[in-house]
Design a protein around this motif. Structure first.
Motif, short mmCIF file in Angstrom:
data_model
loop_
_atom_site.label_atom_id
_atom_site.label_comp_id
_atom_site.label_asym_id
_atom_site.label_seq_id
_atom_site.Cartn_x
_atom_site.Cartn_y
_atom_site.Cartn_z
N LEU A 10 47.61 12.11 43.25
CA LEU A 10 46.94 11.30 42.25
C LEU A 10 45.46 11.67 42.16
O LEU A 10 44.90 11.80 41.07
CB LEU A 10 47.10 9.81 42.56
CG LEU A 10 46.46 8.84 41.57
CD1 LEU A 10 47.06 8.99 40.18
CD2 LEU A 10 46.62 7.41 42.06
N GLU A 11 44.85 11.88 43.30
CA GLU A 11 43.45 12.30 43.35
C GLU A 11 43.27 13.66 42.68
O GLU A 11 42.31 13.87 41.93
CB GLU A 11 42.99 12.37 44.81
CG GLU A 11 41.52 12.51 45.01
CD GLU A 11 41.17 12.45 46.48
OE1 GLU A 11 40.68 13.48 46.98
OE2 GLU A 11 41.40 11.41 47.11
N GLN A 14 43.57 13.21 38.87
CA GLN A 14 42.34 12.61 38.36
C GLN A 14 41.23 13.65 38.29
O GLN A 14 40.49 13.72 37.29
CB GLN A 14 41.91 11.44 39.24
CG GLN A 14 42.84 10.25 39.18
CD GLN A 14 42.57 9.26 40.30
OE1 GLN A 14 41.66 9.43 41.11
NE2 GLN A 14 43.36 8.21 40.34
N SER A 162 37.16 6.18 44.69
CA SER A 162 38.51 6.33 44.12
C SER A 162 38.68 5.44 42.90
O SER A 162 39.34 5.81 41.93
CB SER A 162 39.58 6.05 45.16
OG SER A 162 39.46 4.75 45.67
N ARG A 165 36.72 7.06 39.98
CA ARG A 165 37.44 8.27 39.57
C ARG A 165 38.68 7.90 38.76
O ARG A 165 38.96 8.51 37.72
CB ARG A 165 37.80 9.10 40.81
CG ARG A 165 38.26 10.49 40.49
CD ARG A 165 38.41 11.39 41.71
NE ARG A 165 38.98 10.74 42.86
CZ ARG A 165 38.32 10.51 44.00
NH1 ARG A 165 37.07 10.88 44.14
NH2 ARG A 165 38.92 9.90 45.00
N LEU A 166 39.42 6.89 39.21
CA LEU A 166 40.61 6.45 38.48
C LEU A 166 40.23 5.91 37.10
O LEU A 166 40.82 6.30 36.09
CB LEU A 166 41.36 5.37 39.27
CG LEU A 166 42.56 4.74 38.57
CD1 LEU A 166 43.64 5.78 38.32
CD2 LEU A 166 43.11 3.57 39.39
N SER A 169 39.03 8.80 34.79
CA SER A 169 40.11 9.69 34.36
C SER A 169 41.03 8.99 33.35
O SER A 169 41.48 9.62 32.39
CB SER A 169 40.90 10.23 35.54
OG SER A 169 41.51 9.20 36.27
N ILE A 170 41.28 7.71 33.52
CA ILE A 170 42.09 6.97 32.54
C ILE A 170 41.35 6.88 31.21
O ILE A 170 41.94 7.12 30.14
CB ILE A 170 42.46 5.57 33.07
CG1 ILE A 170 43.49 5.69 34.19
CG2 ILE A 170 42.99 4.68 31.95
CD1 ILE A 170 43.78 4.38 34.91
#
Length: 186
Positions: A10-11, A14, A162, A165-166, A169-170
């Protein structure tokens, strides 16, 4: 083969979304710089989408990372230190040219044209879709990207929490999807 945990995957996704966006924006800035400062044509949106980004540069950056990240990470003997940049330059030049050629056909199918038809004026070109001079610039840009920009962007992305970053990216994925949908359905 080493497998990544779900969190690491997932990281990585992203990070790829953010890299794609960073390089798409930088590509747009590069295109506008050429148009306004170098060629003195005046400003136009150099992208096919509404936002200030050229996705072909983001695609190119991700392909460069896929193709060259292992080579860039390897420790090499002293003699190879001089050969590796030449190989990276040639590889980036060929990959970027292939991406540009494919993109011209895709854009022509979707929109009826491609934005860089001025390549017809270049001495060495193929159907005005690709040309030697931009290919050389893409090879040089690939060197700049892999040796200078990507290490900086990697540090920047991994400095983000995190959660940030999430969210980023979304937001980028939604923005790009909406812009693409607008292009396809207008």
């Amino acid at each position: 083969m080493r497998y990544l945990s779900k969190a690491r995957r997932l990281e990585a996704v992203q990070a790829c979304v953010l890299y794609f966006f960073f390089y798409s924006v930088l590509g747009w800035l590069y295109e506008v710089f050429l148009e306004v400062v170098v060629y003195r044509w005046g400003f136009t949106n150099r992208g096919v989408l509404l936002g200030p980004y050229c996705p072909v540069y983001g695609v190119g950056a991700l392909v460069f990372l896929l193709c060259f990240s292992n080579l860039m990470a390897k420790r090499e003997p002293a003699w190879l230190r001089w050969v590796k940049p030449v190989l990276v330059f040639l590889g980036c030049m060929l990959i970027a040219t292939a991406i540009e050629l494919a993109t011209s056909y895709i854009l022509e199918a979707l929109t009826g044209a491609w934005p860089w038809q001025t390549y017809r004026d270049y001495a060495i070109n193929f159907e005005g879709r690709i040309a030697l001079s931009p290919s050389i610039r893409f090879g040089l840009g690939g060197l700049l990207f892999l040796y200078v920009l990507q290490p900086l962007f990697r540090r920047l992305v991994h400095c983000l929490s995190s959660r940030v970053r999430l969210g980023a990216s979304i937001a980028v994925a939604v923005l790009l999807a909406a812009d693409c949908a607008f292009l396809l359905f207008r």
